[in-house]
Structure formats: structure tokens, C-alpha cells
Design an enzyme around this catalytic site. Structure first.
Site, short mmCIF file in Angstrom:
data_model
loop_
_atom_site.label_atom_id
_atom_site.label_comp_id
_atom_site.label_asym_id
_atom_site.label_seq_id
_atom_site.Cartn_x
_atom_site.Cartn_y
_atom_site.Cartn_z
N THR A 99 40.87 44.17 39.81
CA THR A 99 39.71 43.31 39.55
C THR A 99 38.46 44.12 39.81
O THR A 99 38.09 44.38 40.96
CB THR A 99 39.75 42.07 40.45
N LYS A 175 38.56 37.57 34.36
CA LYS A 175 39.10 37.61 35.73
C LYS A 175 38.06 37.16 36.75
O LYS A 175 38.36 36.39 37.67
CB LYS A 175 39.59 39.02 36.04
N LYS A 244 33.71 40.52 47.59
CA LYS A 244 33.51 41.56 46.58
C LYS A 244 33.51 40.97 45.17
O LYS A 244 32.66 41.29 44.33
CB LYS A 244 34.62 42.61 46.72
#
Length: 297
Positions: A99, A175, A244
Site C-alpha cells: 500500500t 486501495k 501512514k
């Protein structure tokens, strides 16, 4: 005897290890690399070949998968000298299951092009248990011929593949959208179950009701139960990585002039929990701060 083309695999964390195990089970010969070699022992027992350097997992014109924690880790491994990308060379394919930001994917794809290597973005939805059970959902973007070539590899690790075209960063946008939706659900669950508990209800019973009726889906069922039981360890996905991903979503939103006020709220809540030393707990520990703000222990 292996009848399928050999693969390289870099990154054997909580997601990478079961993914690599499924590739071995599917009949692929897999060369593996991990920064901590001891984590590769179980895969070696299953037939994987452990390499001392990441570039050695690649074979000329072959396929290498990477499952790494963040953009920096992916770029660092790709930009080593020598790198596995260089060793792949013409007709090689790099499948990035990580990701990362769509801008990073585009930059990597451009760098790979200089070695005549195709870059395929293939981030996945699912926690480690889903990875072990081959129940991941795979998003894929990149050149059509490369996506077609690697499709059997991805079919060996998941229950379905969703195609998002040739723009290589597209799958990463999807995503980030998905992780934003999951985080939003956890925020809603944290607030809902805190409200229920503050009013004398058992949050487990409330989570059970909604998970079986109005919100009968894996995210509400799984995280609802987890939050109601205050079960945040071991982490299926670390809270620090959740922060993140929300940061990446906000960066992508800013680049496309897309206001995301809820993402901004989530950023602050994740950041607060990381500041409290909870970065290694499961990202559903987001709900701990909500409960504390309501005066619950």
C-alpha cells in the site's frame, strides 16, 4: 518438478509470509528475501529458496513480488545498486503488493521502464488470516500485457481480482479509498460502542446486533467484535501503518483538490494514539482514544 515460471518474493511480514506460502502451495518455485532471515525458516521448510541479497531473488525476464511496509521501503529496495529490477531486465515484471502512494507507483514505473521492466500495482484487501486462507481481494493496474501475464500468480493468493486499467497508480488510489472507508467504519464503531457502554449496555451485544443486521459485512462484523472486546493485540495491521495510509489518502486528496474532512479527523485521532505509544497495536485501537475521551477506562 515445477512447471510454472519461477518467482522472486521480497518482504515476509505478517502479510508477505502467508502470501509467499500460498505461492509455494500453488506449485511455484519461489526465491525469497527478508531483512530478518530467521522469519523465512517456515517458508524454507516448504521449499522456498532463501537468498542473502534482494537482487538474487530475480531471474532475467522473470517476475518478482514485493510486500513491504511503506513507500520508502519499496523505493529503497528498487533503487539499490545492483537492484532486483536491474537483474529482471527486459520482459521482467515487478508486482508491488504494498500500500503506497499512487505518485510513488508512477515514479517507480517510470524508473523500471529504463530497465525494460513492467511495474504492476496489485495492493490487496484482507488481514493476515485472509492472506493465509487465500481470501484476499486484489486490485490491479499497469500495462495490459503485464497484468495478463501475472494474473495466474495473483489468482493463487486471492479470491478475486479487480482490474483498474493501464494507469499504474489507479489500483493504489482504490486501495487508499478502501482503507479510508475501513478507518471511517472503525471511528463510527468506536463512537457507537462507547455511547452504548456509557449508557449501561454491553458493547459486545450491540456490536453483535449491528454486525448481523444493518451492517452485515466483514468490516463491521470483525472490527465491531474486536472493538467491543477491546482486543487490540496482536496487531493484524498496526495503528502506525493506519496513520501512514490516512496520510497518503490526504496527500492524494490534496493533489487532486479533493476535500476530505473526515480523513482529516481520522488523521488527528490516529496521530493522538501513536503519540500515546499505541502505534504497534492493531489499528482498531483508534477506539481506545474515543473511549478515554468519554471517561471510560
Amino acid at each position: 518438478m515445477h512447471t510454472k515460471e519461477p518467482l522472486g518474493f521480497i518482504g515476509l511480514g505478517s502479510m508477505g509470509e502467508p502470501i509467499a506460502a500460498n505461492l509455494l502451495e500453488a506449485g511455484y518455485q519461489v526465491r525469497i528475501y527478508n531483512r530478518t532471515p530467521s522469519k523465512a525458516a517456515a517458508l524454507v521448510d516448504k521449499g522456498a529458496i532463501l537468498e542473502a541479497n534482494p537482487e538474487n531473488v530475480a531471474q532475467a525476464g522473470g517476475i518478482v513480488l514485493t510486500m513491504l511496509a511503506d513507500d520508502h521501503a519499496v523505493e529503497e529496495i528498487c533503487n539499490r545498486s545492483p537492484s532486483f529490477v536491474e537483474k529482471l531486465g527486459p520482459k521482467g515484471v515487478h508486482i508491488s503488493v504494498s500500500t503506497i502512494a499512487p505518485t510513488t507507483a508512477r515514479r517507480l514505473a517510470q524508473q523500471h521502464h529504463s530497465w525494460q521492466v513492467d511495474y504492476v500495482a496489485a495492493p490487496v484487501f484482507g488481514r493476515p488470516a485472509a492472506a493465509a486462507a487465500k481470501r484476499l481481494w486484489v486490485c490491479q493496474s499497469g500495462s495490459a500485457h503485464a497484468r495478463q501475464r501475472v494474473r495466474p500468480v495473483l489468482e493463487a493468493i486471492g479470491q478475486g481480482i479487480f482490474e483498474f486499467g493501464e494507469e499504474v497508480g489507479a489500483a493504489n488510489v482504490v486501495k487508499l479509498c478502501g482503507n479510508f472507508l475501513i478507518a471511517s467504519a472503525m471511528e463510527a464503531l468506536g463512537e457507537t460502542l462507547t455511547l452504548a457502554e456509557k449508557n449501561g449496555l454491553d458493547p459486545r451485544e450491540v456490536a453483535d446486533l449491528f454486525g448481523k443486521t444493518l451492517f452485515s459485512c466483514p468490516v463491521y462484523q470483525g472490527y465491531g467484535k474486536q472493538i467491543a472486546e477491546k482486543r487490540f493485540e496482536p496487531a493484524g495491521f498496526r495503528l502506525a501503518l493506519g496513520l501512514k495510509d490516512i496520510n497518503l489518502a490526504l496527500e492524494t486528496a490534496a493533489a487532486s483538490a479533493t476535500p476530505m474532512p473526515l480523513a482529516s479527523l481520522l488523521h488527528d485521532h490516529f496521530l493522538a494514539e501513536v503519540a500515546k505509544g499505541r502505534g504497534n497495536k492493531d489499528w482498531s485501537a483508534l477506539a481506545l482514544g474515543i473511549a478515554e475521551n468519554a471517561g471510560l477506562k
